[in-house]
Design an enzyme around this catalytic site. Structure first.
Site, mmCIF file in Angstrom:
data_model
loop_
_atom_site.group_PDB
_atom_site.id
_atom_site.type_symbol
_atom_site.label_atom_id
_atom_site.label_comp_id
_atom_site.label_asym_id
_atom_site.label_seq_id
_atom_site.Cartn_x
_atom_site.Cartn_y
_atom_site.Cartn_z
ATOM 1 N N ASP A 1 36.987 28.218 8.939
ATOM 2 C CA ASP A 1 37.427 28.674 10.240
ATOM 3 C C ASP A 1 38.733 29.436 10.034
ATOM 4 O OD1 ASP A 1 38.953 26.240 9.715
ATOM 5 O OD2 ASP A 1 39.752 26.636 11.705
ATOM 6 N N ASP B 1 28.177 23.502 13.535
ATOM 7 C CA ASP B 1 29.061 22.585 12.808
ATOM 8 C C ASP B 1 29.585 21.572 13.810
ATOM 9 O OD1 ASP B 1 31.446 24.346 13.970
ATOM 10 O OD2 ASP B 1 32.314 22.518 13.074
HETATM 11 C C1 LIG Z 1 37.445 29.851 13.846
HETATM 12 C C2 LIG Z 1 38.361 29.087 14.749
HETATM 13 N N1 LIG Z 1 38.115 29.500 16.125
HETATM 14 C C3 LIG Z 1 37.466 28.736 16.983
HETATM 15 N N2 LIG Z 1 37.085 27.493 16.638
HETATM 16 C C4 LIG Z 1 36.455 26.716 17.594
HETATM 17 C C5 LIG Z 1 36.127 25.399 17.262
HETATM 18 C C6 LIG Z 1 35.513 24.601 18.242
HETATM 19 N N3 LIG Z 1 35.125 23.284 18.244
HETATM 20 C C7 LIG Z 1 34.629 23.048 19.483
HETATM 21 N N4 LIG Z 1 34.155 21.866 19.913
HETATM 22 C C8 LIG Z 1 34.250 20.690 19.087
HETATM 23 N N5 LIG Z 1 34.651 24.145 20.262
HETATM 24 C C9 LIG Z 1 35.215 25.128 19.527
HETATM 25 C C10 LIG Z 1 35.537 26.443 19.848
HETATM 26 C C11 LIG Z 1 36.170 27.232 18.874
HETATM 27 C C12 LIG Z 1 36.564 28.581 19.175
HETATM 28 O O1 LIG Z 1 36.364 29.106 20.288
HETATM 29 N N6 LIG Z 1 37.215 29.287 18.220
#
Ligand SMILES: CCNc1nc2cc3[nH]c(NC)nc3cc2c(=O)[nH]1
EC number: 2.4.2.29
Length: 373
Positions: free
Chosen positions: A93, A267
């Site tokens: 990420d 994930d």
């Molecule tokens: C790459 C990092 N960006 C990024 N990570 C996320 C990780 C998440 N994890 C969850 N629920 C457990 N929603 C998410 C949304 C994002 C999102 O909108 N953006």
């Protein structure tokens, strides 16, 4: 193995897709579930066990790794695959989401985010360019753009601001990533629970011709119905020949319903986190091994499973380990849970290939409801 990144849709059943991502480090059978390997480790698992349950790719968290042990140090030691002894694809990420959820004193501007480490308070700044640089130092195969995930519920103006900023950051990440044939940089669709904003974000990202697309800004506390509605709006706008990754999702039921709407990659920390808290996922539903009712139960979690953690240990023993806070409790339940998730994905892929996704998904759901767990 492939020299470049490619994605092929092998079969469809309604909007569900059975596909294959090919990369130099290996192939990813989709729909795929990526075990979360936060600090370069899938907690309580050996990497050859992670491979043994059928995972094709794992997720690494940039925020954690940049703070400790440090991206430059991982690069000096040969990159994350060498460091963690996982030679297959890794998706990292971009760090933004965890900066906003874990760090202290964070400040977000057009340039990027500045923040202090939750570990030692040291100051950091993360721009789109620095995020891509860090993911490159980790030698990540699939790199995510830096974005701003709006917490829901949110005002339309706030949703629009974060969505437009994320689009500008996607352009900067694309420029910083450049042309790396054996790797990919995915954009992230934002737009909160607004149909108009989701359309705007998806269409603008599609025009950037990226190798893959994540749907972000969901699984942040909204009802499942809202998440699914946003997928109904977003997926048709994304190119059919690129993988679609729904971030942070989810429960087995979330996954079934999202595959039905065209999602290819997932994930979620649930199977690993639940395993450390005594919760087992089985084809007959969830079993909380902390519960005293298991104290004398000689049955395994699932006598039909090919995972030793599910087949060879009594619930009484698992209950004992969990109650005694023995390390083996977390290890066996994590192994069981990740094995269950991979079996679920394997069944989903086979169902799409057979053109029987809808009825087999219904069968899986009934299995949970049948109980007698
Ligand atoms: C790459 C990092 N960006 C990024 N990570 C996320 C990780 C998440 N994890 C969850 N629920 C457990 N929603 C998410 C949304 C994002 C999102 O909108 N953006």
């Amino acid at each position: 193995m492939a020299e470049t990144f490619s994605f092929k849709v092998l079969a469809t059943d309604g909007k569900a897709r059975r596909g294959l991502v090919s990369m130099p480090r290996g192939e990813i059978r989709t729909p795929a579930f990526m075990p979360v390997g936060t600090g370069g480790t899938v907690k309580a698992m050996y990497m050859d066990q992670v491979r043994g349950i059928g995972a094709d790719i794992i997720l690494g968290n940039t925020y954690h790794l940049m703070l400790r042990p440090g991206a430059e140090r991982v690069a000096r030691l040969g990159g994350l695959h060498e460091f963690a002894r996982w030679p297959y694809p890794i998706l990292t990420d971009s760090g933004g989401f965890q900066v906003m959820s874990l760090s202290k004193l964070r400040k977000l501007t057009e340039q990027g985010v500045t923040f202090r480490s939750h570990i030692d308070g040291a100051p950091y700044e993360m721009s789109p360019e620095r995020s891509i640089e860090i993911q490159g130092l980790l030698d990540s195969d699939i790199q995510m753009q830096l974005d701003e995930c709006t917490a829901l519920p949110a005002k339309p103006k706030e949703i629009e601001r974060a969505m437009e900023l994320s689009l500008r950051w996607a352009e900067r990440c694309k420029a910083a990533f450049g042309d790396q044939p054996g790797k990919a940089m995915f954009g992230i669709v934002q737009g909160g629970d607004s149909a108009a904003m989701r359309l705007r974000s998806a269409q603008a990202l599609k025009a950037m011709d990226l190798k893959g697309y994540a749907v972000g800004g969901l699984a942040v506390g909204e009802p499942q119905s809202v998440m699914l509605e946003m997928l109904d709006i977003t997926c048709p706008e994304l190119p059919a020949d690129r993988p679609r990754y729904l971030m942070g999702v989810g429960t087995p039921d979330d996954i079934l319903k999202s595959v039905a709407r065209g999602i290819d990659m997932f994930d979620c920390v649930m199977p690993t986190r639940a395993g450390r808290h005594g919760l087992a996922y089985t084809r007959r539903g969830k079993v909380n091994l902390r519960n005293a009712r298991h104290a004398d139960d000689p049955r395994p979690l699932d006598e039909e499973s090919d995972c030793p953690a599910a087949r060879d240990y009594s619930r009484a023993y698992l209950h004992h380990l969990v109650r005694s806070q023995e390390a083996l409790g977390a290890m066996l339940l994590t192994w069981n849970n990740l094995s269950y998730y991979q079996k679920l994905m394997q069944d989903i892929r086979a169902a799409i290939e057979a053109g029987a996704f809808e009825e087999r998904a219904a069968g899986i759901t009934e299995g949970w409801a049948r109980g007698d767990i």
